[in-house]
Design a protein around this motif. Structure first.
Motif, short mmCIF file in Angstrom:
data_model
loop_
_atom_site.label_atom_id
_atom_site.label_comp_id
_atom_site.label_asym_id
_atom_site.label_seq_id
_atom_site.Cartn_x
_atom_site.Cartn_y
_atom_site.Cartn_z
N VAL A 99 59.25 33.58 33.87
CA VAL A 99 59.56 32.99 35.17
C VAL A 99 59.06 33.87 36.30
N ARG A 100 59.30 35.17 36.21
CA ARG A 100 58.87 36.08 37.30
C ARG A 100 57.34 36.12 37.40
N THR A 101 56.64 36.12 36.26
CA THR A 101 55.19 36.19 36.29
C THR A 101 54.58 34.92 36.85
N VAL A 102 55.05 33.77 36.36
CA VAL A 102 54.54 32.49 36.87
C VAL A 102 54.81 32.37 38.36
N THR A 103 56.00 32.77 38.77
CA THR A 103 56.36 32.67 40.19
C THR A 103 55.52 33.62 41.04
N ALA A 104 55.39 34.86 40.59
CA ALA A 104 54.65 35.86 41.37
C ALA A 104 53.18 35.49 41.49
N PHE A 105 52.57 35.00 40.40
CA PHE A 105 51.14 34.73 40.43
C PHE A 105 50.82 33.28 40.82
N SER A 106 51.84 32.54 41.25
CA SER A 106 51.58 31.27 41.92
C SER A 106 51.35 31.50 43.41
N LEU A 107 51.59 32.73 43.86
CA LEU A 107 51.28 33.10 45.24
C LEU A 107 49.77 33.17 45.42
N SER A 108 49.32 33.08 46.64
CA SER A 108 47.90 33.17 46.95
C SER A 108 47.58 34.56 47.47
N PHE A 109 46.58 35.19 46.86
CA PHE A 109 46.14 36.51 47.27
C PHE A 109 44.73 36.37 47.84
N CYS A 110 44.56 36.74 49.09
CA CYS A 110 43.23 36.67 49.69
C CYS A 110 43.07 37.83 50.66
N GLY A 111 41.81 38.19 50.85
CA GLY A 111 41.53 39.31 51.74
C GLY A 111 41.52 40.63 51.00
N ASP A 112 42.35 41.56 51.44
CA ASP A 112 42.39 42.90 50.87
C ASP A 112 42.92 42.85 49.44
N ASN A 113 42.20 43.50 48.51
CA ASN A 113 42.62 43.52 47.10
C ASN A 113 43.02 44.91 46.64
N GLU A 114 43.18 45.85 47.58
CA GLU A 114 43.53 47.21 47.21
C GLU A 114 45.04 47.37 47.08
N ILE A 115 45.48 47.88 45.94
CA ILE A 115 46.89 48.14 45.69
C ILE A 115 47.10 49.64 45.67
#
Length: 330
Positions: A177-193
């Motif tokens: 549940v946490r993985t599906v929920t977290a990676f249903s978010l949209s990540f754009c722009g800066d990719n540096e963690i």
């Protein structure tokens, strides 16, 4: 608050004035871990330190797993759960520490989107299992101290396997549940963690768009894992303390409490660091502080667990002594 609509190669959003604007923000297909890259002089010492911690973690937890499996005196419910804790600690540490080593060795590491999601899933999976196992170990101590005459009938082999299986299933569901929920978010722009692996707090900083619904789901499931396990542990030890105080002799109270001391130390370290990391207000907190805490619960605590249980446990020390004596004779 601006809201975003993602369209393949750029993000379209409406600002607070109501006008539509466009930003050429490409969608993220990989993440770049850049923790510790700002201090290249510390890379080698930190690499050697983490490598040493990882090797000790593997040695200690593998030894604990094998020791409990081969010594018949340790075939009890408490050590059954401890064996599973050592087993999951091996994988829990292996999900993150090798990635830390890669970041230090290469002065940064690129992580594809799918691999980041997989790492997040398995880290959550084994971390949740650890939480459940520590709660089950507290329940085992409660039954042993407060219901000693019923201990054999309650903590049967079938019950122990059922509890352990429940911990794995619950951990899998929580991670999914946490993985599906977290990676249903949209990540754009800066990719540096600016972190050492794909964890939730640094990932949320890279989202574009309204992430509030996903954050609510993640927080709700975090409440079902960390605080729920903490409540089980606290209630169990509350009854244990009451039972110990009723023991007439000081020596009897000390002996009974010593059987729970190792577990209390492990619980305090693990849940203390998790609560500090995930159940607090992150406003104004530094990435450096988060990295230190993450190293504690991903690398240091899995290394300390077998040491805590072996150094403070008479049965484990006797089993180790027996193996050493056999090795000398052979």
């Amino acid at each position: 608050m601006a809201s975003f609509y993602i369209d393949r190669e750029y993000c379209t959003f409406w600002d607070t004035s109501g006008y539509m604007a466009e930003k050429n923000l490409t969608l993220v297909t990989e993440f770049l871990l850049i923790a510790f890259t700002g201090c290249p002089a510390q890379a080698v010492p930190l690499f050697l330190l983490f490598l040493f911690i990882y090797l000790i973690t593997l040695l200690g937890n593998v030894s604990m797993t094998v020791l409990i499996s081969v010594d018949g005196r340790l075939h009890t419910p408490m050590y059954f759960l401890l064996r599973h804790l050592s087993f999951t600690d091996i994988w829990y540490s292996s999900v993150t520490v090798p990635q830390m080593l890669a970041v230090l060795w290469e002065h940064g590491a690129a992580l594809p989107y799918a691999r980041c999601a997989a790492q997040f899933f398995f880290f959550t999976f084994f971390g949740a299992i650890d939480c459940y196992l520590l709660a089950l170990m507290a329940y085992d101590r409660y039954v042993a101290v407060c219901r000693p005459l019923l201990y054999v009938t309650i903590m049967t082999q079938k019950a122990c396997w059922g509890l352990a299986a429940g911990a794995y299933v619950a951990g899998f569901c929580s991670a999914l549940v946490r993985t599906v929920t977290a990676f249903s978010l949209s990540f754009c722009g800066d990719n540096e963690i600016n972190f050492i692996f794909c964890d939730l707090p640094p990932l949320l900083k890279l989202t574009c768009g309204d992430s509030y619904p996903q954050e609510v789901v993640i927080i709700v499931f975090a409440i079902f894992v960390i605080p729920a396990c903490v409540v089980v542990i606290l209630v169990s030890y509350l009854f244990i303390i009451v039972a110990i105080m009723r023991i007439p002799s000081v020596g009897g109270r000390a002996k009974t409490f010593s059987t729970c001391a190792s577990h209390l130390v492990a619980v305090a370290l693990f849940f203390g660091s998790l609560i500090f990391m995930y159940l607090r207000d992150n406003t104004g907190q530094s990435s450096q502080e988060d990295r230190v805490v993450s190293v504690l619960y991903t690398a240091v605590i899995p290394m300390l667990n077998p040491l805590i249980y072996s150094l403070r446990n008479r049965e484990v020390k006797e089993a180790l002594r027996k193996i050493f004596n056999k090795a000398k004779l052979s």
